[in-house]
Design a protein around this motif. Structure first.
Motif, PDB file in Angstrom:
ATOM      1  N   CYS A 260      -0.299 117.507 -46.990  1.00 32.96           N
ATOM      2  CA  CYS A 260      -0.581 116.014 -46.547  1.00 32.96           C
ATOM      3  C   CYS A 260       0.636 115.510 -45.760  1.00 32.96           C
ATOM      4  CB  CYS A 260      -1.076 115.044 -47.616  1.00 32.96           C
ATOM      5  SG  CYS A 260      -1.393 113.505 -47.113  1.00 32.96           S
ATOM      6  N   ILE A 261       0.529 114.680 -44.592  1.00 32.01           N
ATOM      7  CA  ILE A 261       1.614 114.208 -44.074  1.00 32.01           C
ATOM      8  C   ILE A 261       1.419 112.546 -44.269  1.00 32.01           C
ATOM      9  CG2 ILE A 261       2.561 113.675 -42.004  1.00 32.01           C
ATOM     10  CD1 ILE A 261       1.445 116.472 -41.048  1.00 32.01           C
ATOM     11  N   LEU A 262       2.406 111.931 -44.484  1.00 29.94           N
ATOM     12  CA  LEU A 262       2.436 110.283 -44.514  1.00 29.94           C
ATOM     13  C   LEU A 262       3.501 110.008 -43.430  1.00 29.94           C
ATOM     14  CD1 LEU A 262       1.758 107.982 -46.108  1.00 29.94           C
ATOM     15  CD2 LEU A 262       3.965 108.123 -47.583  1.00 29.94           C
ATOM     16  N   LEU A 263       2.821 109.069 -42.575  1.00 26.72           N
ATOM     17  CA  LEU A 263       3.593 108.815 -41.157  1.00 26.72           C
ATOM     18  C   LEU A 263       3.715 106.979 -41.157  1.00 26.72           C
ATOM     19  CD1 LEU A 263       4.645 109.483 -38.402  1.00 26.72           C
ATOM     20  CD2 LEU A 263       2.166 109.311 -37.734  1.00 26.72           C
ATOM     21  N   ASP A 264       4.826 106.990 -41.023  1.00 25.53           N
ATOM     22  CA  ASP A 264       5.286 105.669 -40.656  1.00 25.53           C
ATOM     23  C   ASP A 264       4.661 105.286 -39.392  1.00 25.53           C
ATOM     24  OD1 ASP A 264       6.042 102.867 -40.593  1.00 25.53           O
ATOM     25  OD2 ASP A 264       8.268 103.559 -41.053  1.00 25.53           O
ATOM     26  N   LEU A 265       3.714 104.374 -39.343  1.00 27.72           N
ATOM     27  CA  LEU A 265       3.266 103.969 -37.742  1.00 27.72           C
ATOM     28  C   LEU A 265       4.162 103.277 -37.081  1.00 27.72           C
ATOM     29  CD1 LEU A 265      -0.183 102.739 -38.702  1.00 27.72           C
ATOM     30  CD2 LEU A 265       0.433 105.057 -38.053  1.00 27.72           C
ATOM     31  N   SER A 266       5.381 102.604 -37.496  1.00 26.22           N
ATOM     32  CA  SER A 266       6.493 102.235 -36.882  1.00 26.22           C
ATOM     33  C   SER A 266       7.370 103.235 -36.214  1.00 26.22           C
ATOM     34  CB  SER A 266       7.139 100.834 -37.579  1.00 26.22           C
ATOM     35  OG  SER A 266       8.019 101.703 -38.627  1.00 26.22           O
ATOM     36  N   LEU A 267       7.067 104.448 -36.564  1.00 22.88           N
ATOM     37  CA  LEU A 267       8.260 105.351 -36.097  1.00 22.88           C
ATOM     38  C   LEU A 267       8.341 105.288 -34.683  1.00 22.88           C
ATOM     39  CD1 LEU A 267       9.969 107.761 -37.443  1.00 22.88           C
ATOM     40  CD2 LEU A 267       8.191 109.277 -36.583  1.00 22.88           C
ATOM     41  N   PRO A 268       9.524 105.362 -33.804  1.00 21.84           N
ATOM     42  CA  PRO A 268       9.445 105.334 -32.520  1.00 21.84           C
ATOM     43  C   PRO A 268       9.262 107.032 -31.848  1.00 21.84           C
ATOM     44  CG  PRO A 268      11.650 105.264 -33.300  1.00 21.84           C
ATOM     45  CD  PRO A 268      10.604 105.114 -34.545  1.00 21.84           C
ATOM     46  N   GLY A 269       8.803 107.045 -30.457  1.00 22.24           N
ATOM     47  CA  GLY A 269       8.982 108.274 -30.132  1.00 22.24           C
ATOM     48  C   GLY A 269       7.431 108.764 -30.054  1.00 22.24           C
ATOM     49  N   GLY A 270       7.300 109.865 -29.242  1.00 26.62           N
ATOM     50  CA  GLY A 270       5.969 110.642 -29.296  1.00 26.62           C
ATOM     51  C   GLY A 270       4.927 110.233 -28.186  1.00 26.62           C
ATOM     52  N   GLY A 271       5.465 109.151 -27.302  1.00 24.76           N
ATOM     53  CA  GLY A 271       4.561 109.041 -26.141  1.00 24.76           C
ATOM     54  C   GLY A 271       4.574 107.346 -26.116  1.00 24.76           C
TER      55      GLY A 271
ATOM     56  N   ALA B  70      -3.856 116.898 -43.400  1.00 22.42           N
ATOM     57  CA  ALA B  70      -4.490 115.608 -43.937  1.00 22.42           C
ATOM     58  C   ALA B  70      -3.178 114.759 -43.169  1.00 22.42           C
ATOM     59  CB  ALA B  70      -4.483 115.616 -45.212  1.00 22.42           C
ATOM     60  N   VAL B  71      -3.722 113.646 -42.725  1.00 24.60           N
ATOM     61  CA  VAL B  71      -2.589 112.533 -42.455  1.00 24.60           C
ATOM     62  C   VAL B  71      -3.088 111.094 -43.061  1.00 24.60           C
ATOM     63  CG1 VAL B  71      -1.589 111.445 -40.497  1.00 24.60           C
ATOM     64  CG2 VAL B  71      -2.094 114.037 -40.247  1.00 24.60           C
ATOM     65  N   LEU B  72      -1.896 110.768 -43.771  1.00 21.86           N
ATOM     66  CA  LEU B  72      -2.079 109.164 -44.238  1.00 21.86           C
ATOM     67  C   LEU B  72      -1.129 108.445 -43.140  1.00 21.86           C
ATOM     68  CD1 LEU B  72      -1.688 109.709 -47.772  1.00 21.86           C
ATOM     69  CD2 LEU B  72      -3.758 108.972 -46.720  1.00 21.86           C
ATOM     70  N   ALA B  73      -1.626 107.258 -42.789  1.00 23.93           N
ATOM     71  CA  ALA B  73      -0.808 106.154 -42.138  1.00 23.93           C
ATOM     72  C   ALA B  73      -0.258 105.155 -42.822  1.00 23.93           C
ATOM     73  CB  ALA B  73      -1.779 105.665 -40.998  1.00 23.93           C
ATOM     74  N   LEU B  74       1.186 104.957 -42.711  1.00 24.80           N
ATOM     75  CA  LEU B  74       1.862 104.064 -43.627  1.00 24.80           C
ATOM     76  C   LEU B  74       2.151 102.742 -42.778  1.00 24.80           C
ATOM     77  CD1 LEU B  74       3.337 103.460 -46.390  1.00 24.80           C
ATOM     78  CD2 LEU B  74       5.314 104.508 -45.367  1.00 24.80           C
ATOM     79  N   THR B  75       1.788 101.572 -43.242  1.00 27.30           N
ATOM     80  CA  THR B  75       2.193 100.184 -42.376  1.00 27.30           C
ATOM     81  C   THR B  75       2.315  99.100 -43.566  1.00 27.30           C
ATOM     82  OG1 THR B  75       1.924  98.980 -40.729  1.00 27.30           O
ATOM     83  CG2 THR B  75       0.118  99.915 -41.983  1.00 27.30           C
ATOM     84  N   THR B  76       2.433  97.885 -43.100  1.00 29.17           N
ATOM     85  CA  THR B  76       2.375  96.784 -43.906  1.00 29.17           C
ATOM     86  C   THR B  76       1.269  96.320 -43.853  1.00 29.17           C
ATOM     87  OG1 THR B  76       3.188  95.315 -42.041  1.00 29.17           O
ATOM     88  CG2 THR B  76       5.028  96.498 -43.253  1.00 29.17           C
ATOM     89  N   SER B  77       0.862  95.340 -45.045  1.00 23.97           N
ATOM     90  CA  SER B  77      -0.328  94.649 -45.146  1.00 23.97           C
ATOM     91  C   SER B  77      -0.413  93.708 -43.964  1.00 23.97           C
ATOM     92  CB  SER B  77      -0.246  93.711 -46.519  1.00 23.97           C
ATOM     93  OG  SER B  77       0.875  92.900 -46.793  1.00 23.97           O
ATOM     94  N   GLY B  78       0.426  93.283 -43.180  1.00 26.94           N
ATOM     95  CA  GLY B  78       0.235  92.314 -42.310  1.00 26.94           C
ATOM     96  C   GLY B  78      -0.069  93.078 -40.884  1.00 26.94           C
ATOM     97  N   ASP B  79      -0.400  94.442 -41.076  1.00 25.89           N
ATOM     98  CA  ASP B  79      -0.670  95.054 -39.638  1.00 25.89           C
ATOM     99  C   ASP B  79      -2.019  95.910 -39.878  1.00 25.89           C
ATOM    100  OD1 ASP B  79      -0.319  96.008 -37.352  1.00 25.89           O
ATOM    101  OD2 ASP B  79       1.213  97.470 -37.479  1.00 25.89           O
ATOM    102  N   ALA B  80      -2.929  95.244 -40.751  1.00 25.58           N
ATOM    103  CA  ALA B  80      -4.095  95.937 -41.080  1.00 25.58           C
ATOM    104  C   ALA B  80      -4.952  96.396 -39.925  1.00 25.58           C
ATOM    105  CB  ALA B  80      -4.886  94.779 -41.994  1.00 25.58           C
ATOM    106  N   GLU B  81      -5.074  95.389 -38.925  1.00 25.63           N
ATOM    107  CA  GLU B  81      -5.869  96.188 -37.691  1.00 25.63           C
ATOM    108  C   GLU B  81      -5.304  97.210 -37.307  1.00 25.63           C
ATOM    109  OE1 GLU B  81      -7.313  94.476 -33.410  1.00 25.63           O
ATOM    110  OE2 GLU B  81      -6.473  92.903 -34.692  1.00 25.63           O
ATOM    111  N   ARG B  82      -3.976  97.493 -36.914  1.00 25.09           N
ATOM    112  CA  ARG B  82      -3.474  98.628 -36.318  1.00 25.09           C
ATOM    113  C   ARG B  82      -3.779  99.699 -37.669  1.00 25.09           C
ATOM    114  NH1 ARG B  82       3.199  99.719 -35.378  1.00 25.09           N
ATOM    115  NH2 ARG B  82       2.887 101.462 -34.227  1.00 25.09           N
TER     116      ARG B  82
END
Length: 484
Positions: free
Chosen positions: A141-152, A170-182
């Motif tokens: 599994c991969i846990l990715l911080d959505l705020s990570l820069p780069g990739g396009g 499998a991929v999990l997206a990591l962000t803050t609760s204030g960014d629920a839409e993203r």
């Protein structure tokens, strides 16, 4: 370039298994679950080293719904399908690759161990380039911080890059609760789920990892199943298109046929047949059998049938036609051991005479008005195609009469057993007895063929292992025009 070592801090409590303790953990791990949580979560991740190894109180349905569950899964289902021992990942090690640019090293524990017995090893990568080097086959599994820069370009460019880089993970997206839409958009793009950094603790993370791994497996299996169904549908359409369409326009002969391949869920086997009427009014019929009944034999049978039709319209007949077909077989077969039997009949325009050629094939059965069915002569027949390089196939003239039925068949019809568990095969004599009995019962045309194939299968005690093809041409005394 050497592979960078993941940024992991050694925390002794993470190495502690159930039922054991060390001097470093006796005061912390031996306390209650509440006191373990009371040691205080990390400001960045929401869980500490101790809370990652000692299971806290159960996560509430609301928490699960906001960070792990999809709307179609109930809290009870998550508890049974993810945490329960029936899940294939329970009790087996998992590896998590964390991709985040955090100088403080928020994911500092090298392992997690939950109440289900699953140990999760953690690797850390600071960017996508480093993650690509750490993405080995043992990562689940991969846990990715959505705020990570780069990739396009775009808000989810890093996620799209990871999905292209690791399509089977499998991929999990990591962000803050204030960014629920993203976070929700990340799931729509392809992540298995999302987690909120400020709600994260050790148990929730381990549950989310196992949930994502199982969901990815289910999604992959569903995709493979859909692809398999599409291939089966395409194969079925292809095989239906390769089945022969008799060309008898202008003839007063009636045509019927039955075909049953030996291989499961197939439309074509190694048996093949065809019937055409040439411009001079002659009706040509053919039936053959390639040794074996797999897809390769089916393909070769189709090639021989199409070649026979083309050669027949080109005016070839008898020995000349069979010699040319043998050349086709020799060029198209995969090995020299493959051969094919063949029976060809050319019926004169007046319908009273026919030429018969046999290439190692059973002789047709003929029924004349007021007489029992009998086999046509099979003396002086030639060998099967592909056995002898300079073989010859004599053409024998046969008198048919004014009203008759000619049944051509492959050996699948006569090689079935005479009864369930019996060793004796039906053979041509048994087939003659069966057909005469069905004729006495008034069966004709398609009904006769349907009954014959069904009875042979019943006598055999189940499905026949070989392909079966049966073709019936009939002419009535009134010379009524055939309907099909």
């Amino acid at each position: 370039m050497p592979v960078p070592v993941p940024r992991q801090r050694h925390v002794p409590v993470a190495e502690t298994a159930h039922g054991s303790s060390s001097p470093d953990t006796s005061s912390g791990a031996g306390s209650s679950q509440g006191s373990a949580r009371g040691s205080g979560p990390s400001p960045a991740t929401g869980f500490s080293a101790r809370s990652s190894t000692v299971a806290p109180a159960a996560v509430s349905p609301a928490t699960v719904g906001s960070s792990v569950m999809r709307p179609s899964v109930s809290p009870a289902a998550v508890g049974s399908a993810v945490v329960g021992s029936s899940v294939s990942t329970s009790g087996s090690d998992l590896t998590l690759l964390v991709i985040e640019d955090d100088p403080a090293g928020t994911f500092s524990v090298p392992e997690l161990l939950d109440a289900a017995g699953t140990r999760v090893r953690i690797r850390s990568a600071r960017n996508l380039t480093e993650a690509e080097r750490l993405l080995t086959d043992d990562v689940h599994c991969i846990l990715l911080d959505l705020s990570l820069p780069g990739g396009g370009d775009g808000e989810l460019a890093s996620l799209e890059h990871v999905l292209r880089l690791a399509p089977r993970h499998a991929v999990l997206a990591l962000t803050t609760s204030g960014d629920a839409e993203r976070a929700a958009e990340a799931v729509r793009v392809g992540a298995q789920d999302h987690l909120f950094r400020d709600e994260l603790d050790g148990r929730l993370l381990s549950r989310a990892i196992r949930y994502a791994v199982e969901r990815k497996r289910a999604d992959t299996a569903q995709v493979k199943l859909a692809e398999s169904k599409l291939r089966a549908q395409e194969n079925a359409r292809l095989e239906r298109g390769l089945l022969p369409t008799p060309l008898l326009q202008g003839s007063d002969l009636r045509f019927a046929a039955r075909y049953r391949p030996g291989r499961s869920r197939a439309l074509l086997g190694g048996d093949f047949y065809d019937t055409v009427r040439t411009p001079d009014g002659t009706v040509h019929a053919m039936i053959g059998d390639v040794c074996g009944h797999g897809p390769d034999e089916a393909a070769l049978g189709v090639e021989l049938r199409i070649a026979w039709r083309a050669l027949t319209f080109a005016g070839l007949c008898g020995d000349e036609l069979l010699s040319t077909l043998q050349q086709v077989l020799e060029h198209e077969r995969e090995s020299e051991e493959i051969f094919a039997t063949l029976c060809t009949v050319d019926i004169a325009p007046d319908g009273r005479r026919a030429g018969l050629c046999l290439a190692g094939h059973p002789s047709p059965l003929i029924t004349r008005k007021g007489r029992a069915a009998q086999l046509l002569p099979y003396e002086n027949s030639g060998p099967a195609l592909g056995l002898l390089p300079r073989a010859r196939w004599p053409r024998r003239q046969v008198e048919l009469g004014g009203e008759w039925s000619l049944m051509m068949y492959t050996d699948g019809l006569i090689e079935g057993r005479t009864g369930p568990g019996e060793k004796q095969r039906l053979g041509q004599d048994g087939m003659l007895e069966m057909i005469n009995r069905q004729l006495a019962a008034g069966l004709r045309g398609e009904a006769l063929l349907e009954s014959a194939v069904a009875e042979v299968r019943e006598l055999n005690g189940g499905d026949l292992t070989d392909d079966v093809a049966v073709l019936l041409l009939s002419r009535s005394g009134s010379r009524s025009r055939a309907t099909g």
